[in-house]
Design a protein around this motif. Sequence first.
Motif: not given
Length: 377
Positions: A72-78
């Motif tokens: 989820v963090v990768s989807v939002i922040e890269g």
Amino acid sequence: MSSTAFRNPTPVRPSSPRRSMLTRNQRPAWLVPVIGAAAVVVGAALAALLGFSTALWAVLAAVVFLVAAPVVVSVIEGGRKGADSLMTYLVYTAFVLAVIPLISVIWTVLANGLPGLTSNLLLTSMNGVTGATDNAAAAGDGPVLGGAYHAIVGTVSITFWATLLSVPIGLLTAIYLVEYSKGGWLGRGITFFVDVMTGIPSIVAGLFAAAFFGLLLGPSTRFGFVAAVALTVLMIPTVVKNTEEMLKIVPNELREAAYALGVRKWRTIIKVVIPTAISGIASGVTLAIARVIGETAPLLVTAGFATAINWNSFSGWMTTLPTFIYYQIMTPTSPTNPDPSQQRAWAAALLLILIVMLLNLVARLVARAFAPKTAGR
């Protein structure tokens, strides 16, 4: 135009598109807690499908969280932030996994040891306590008699002599390795044998002490000082390695400043080097004591086992808390009613942990008392 307009200008507020540009591609503060709560729910559901247990629930919830949160963090922040969050959560998980066994041990020992931690345990020995005594206590005809006073005396006495022997030897050895050896053949040999001694089994140290005193005083020689020598063999490598590392981190500028003032080397070591490293040295000594205070095997072959109090470390068998716990569990005083013996064993285990905690507190106080004084103290 009036001067008031220049003194109190109307504040310019950033427009909402500007604010959204600053906060875009940033996860909200509530995201990770929500993912954690969802992981707990999903872990419970998966555990119910596989056969529910608390341990399985915790493991599945942790796995779900470690997979879902970085994605989820990768989807939002890269991807970079996602990889960073993955490593962060892995560190947190490792910390929790390391703390859980410690908390479990402390909780188990407290739950089982507090009921038996009475004045009777602390102030009486097992002298005269028989199976009939434990049978009567198990039947409810009286309290659990017999205590670990003789084991406390033996633990303190043997540990005192072991510390008195090992600390000067270990400290002087470390000083030679750091301040005098300069990488010579003798220093390399000492370092090699210290490393070898670090890995020897404790029973080997006990057999060495028993064989050495057997040659001097006759076979089957067992008393407290023999056990202290065995523990000394185990303590010396720990004291040497910790003291050596602490002396190495003392800045050379301090030594050079003392030499520039005409201070001799031995006085520089005593007045400058050791006080600077005393905090780490005290911690190393405490670690060495904690390393040996719970040993059982070397004490069984060097100090024996007794049920009465023995204050003389140079004559007669002695009992320590580890050997007391071992015999109470393995050979209960009443084989038909082992509960009183188990109660004594758990209480003695709790007492041993409290002694180690007290030693750590004393080490911190000693380190604080002898540490170099700074301008803020």
